[in-house]
Structures are given as C-alpha cells and as structure tokens.
Design a protein around this motif. Sequence first.
Motif, mmCIF file in Angstrom:
data_model
loop_
_atom_site.group_PDB
_atom_site.id
_atom_site.type_symbol
_atom_site.label_atom_id
_atom_site.label_comp_id
_atom_site.label_asym_id
_atom_site.label_seq_id
_atom_site.Cartn_x
_atom_site.Cartn_y
_atom_site.Cartn_z
ATOM 1 N N SER A 52 0.838 -1.187 0.000
ATOM 2 C CA SER A 52 0.000 0.000 0.000
ATOM 3 C C SER A 52 0.883 1.251 0.000
ATOM 4 O O SER A 52 2.010 1.229 0.501
ATOM 5 C CB SER A 52 -0.869 -0.004 1.260
ATOM 6 N N GLU A 53 0.349 2.349 -0.534
ATOM 7 C CA GLU A 53 1.074 3.619 -0.511
ATOM 8 C C GLU A 53 1.164 4.176 0.911
ATOM 9 O O GLU A 53 1.942 5.082 1.173
ATOM 10 C CB GLU A 53 0.395 4.629 -1.426
ATOM 11 N N ARG A 54 0.377 3.641 1.812
ATOM 12 C CA ARG A 54 0.326 4.153 3.184
ATOM 13 C C ARG A 54 1.391 3.558 4.108
ATOM 14 O O ARG A 54 1.558 4.013 5.219
ATOM 15 C CB ARG A 54 -1.052 3.890 3.783
ATOM 16 N N VAL A 55 2.099 2.537 3.640
ATOM 17 C CA VAL A 55 3.122 1.912 4.478
ATOM 18 C C VAL A 55 4.482 2.549 4.176
ATOM 19 O O VAL A 55 4.651 3.235 3.163
ATOM 20 C CB VAL A 55 3.190 0.379 4.296
ATOM 21 N N CYS A 56 5.456 2.299 5.039
ATOM 22 C CA CYS A 56 6.790 2.874 4.848
ATOM 23 C C CYS A 56 7.433 2.315 3.576
ATOM 24 O O CYS A 56 7.011 1.296 3.045
ATOM 25 C CB CYS A 56 7.674 2.606 6.065
ATOM 26 N N ASN A 57 8.467 2.993 3.117
ATOM 27 C CA ASN A 57 9.114 2.645 1.860
ATOM 28 C C ASN A 57 10.352 1.783 2.035
ATOM 29 O O ASN A 57 11.286 1.885 1.256
ATOM 30 C CB ASN A 57 9.508 3.928 1.120
ATOM 31 N N PHE A 58 10.373 0.938 3.053
ATOM 32 C CA PHE A 58 11.490 0.004 3.179
ATOM 33 C C PHE A 58 11.034 -1.310 3.777
ATOM 34 O O PHE A 58 10.050 -1.380 4.499
ATOM 35 C CB PHE A 58 12.664 0.601 3.958
#
Length: 175
Positions: A52-58
């Motif tokens: 999801s776009e709402r979770v962190c990017n790592f």
Amino acid sequence: TADQNSAGSMIKGMMIVNKMGKPRIVKFYEHLSVEKQQAMIKEVFQLISKRSERVCNFIEEVGVWGKDTKLVYRVYATLYFAYIVDGSESELGILDLIHVFVESLDHVFENVCELDLIFHSDKVHHILDEIVMGGMVLETNLHDVLLAIREQEQHEAGDSKVAQAKLKMKDRLMA
C-alpha cells in the motif's frame, strides 16, 4: 556465498522497474549469477508492487542477501526506484539518494519518462555512477551531480569537435 558478498559495499544493488514488472535499469554492486539477479528483480517487484502507498518505503531482510539488508524504494509515476542496501544504511538517506537520482534524471532529460531510460540507458548509468560507485555513495548534492554531468557532456562534445577537425584535415591531405 551471500555472506561473503555482504562484507563489501553498503549498496548491494539498484533497479528501476515499471509497474508491469519489466526492469528498465538494473545494477548490482556485488556479484550475483544471472539466475539470482533475475530472481532478485522478480522478488523486489513482487514485494513492492503489492504494498500500500500508506506503508513505509522500506522492507528488511531481502532476497539472496537475507539478514542485515533492506529494500528501500520510491514510486515515481509508473516506475519503482529500488535500492537493496546494507542493514546499517539510513532509510531516509537512501530515500534522499533516490530523490537526487530522479531529480538528476529530470534535469538531464527534461521530465524523464520510461522511454528515456530505455533509449538512453548509457546516460542513465553515467548519472547513477556520479551518485553511486561500487556500492558506495559518492555524491548526493544535486548541483554537484549536475555539474559533473555537464562537464562530461562538454568533454564529449569537445572530443567530437576534435575528431571532426581531424577528419577534415585528413580529407584535405587525401585530396
């Protein structure tokens, strides 16, 4: 083995993959067989395309490197920019590095798009090499990166002018 490989560079690899899973630019800074590279690209795409776009990017502990690695990524338009890094790397630092890389591409290609990556992959690799070399971050200052790229382009233009002048002289001598 993966443990032996992980002793070296802080950035283990990077890839730009489109939303269909097609790799556009891939660079590994540690040796992997072609089969493992393909598996890594597939795994990275599967991991980030479902998030999801709402979770962190790592994501921690990724692929063939396993423990003490992270996948740090950002999505720009239809492209995933992903870096596989050592566990000690700062996620925010890598996100900034990705941003500088994308900004550099944007300046060089004037609103970069996927086709620029496909048809000018050599130039994209050159830009990447100004930022990361051998798995080590060299430069994250956008101005300095763009200056180095501009100097290289001027050097190449100078080389072609010299080559053209030599050809003209050779033609005159042959006549």
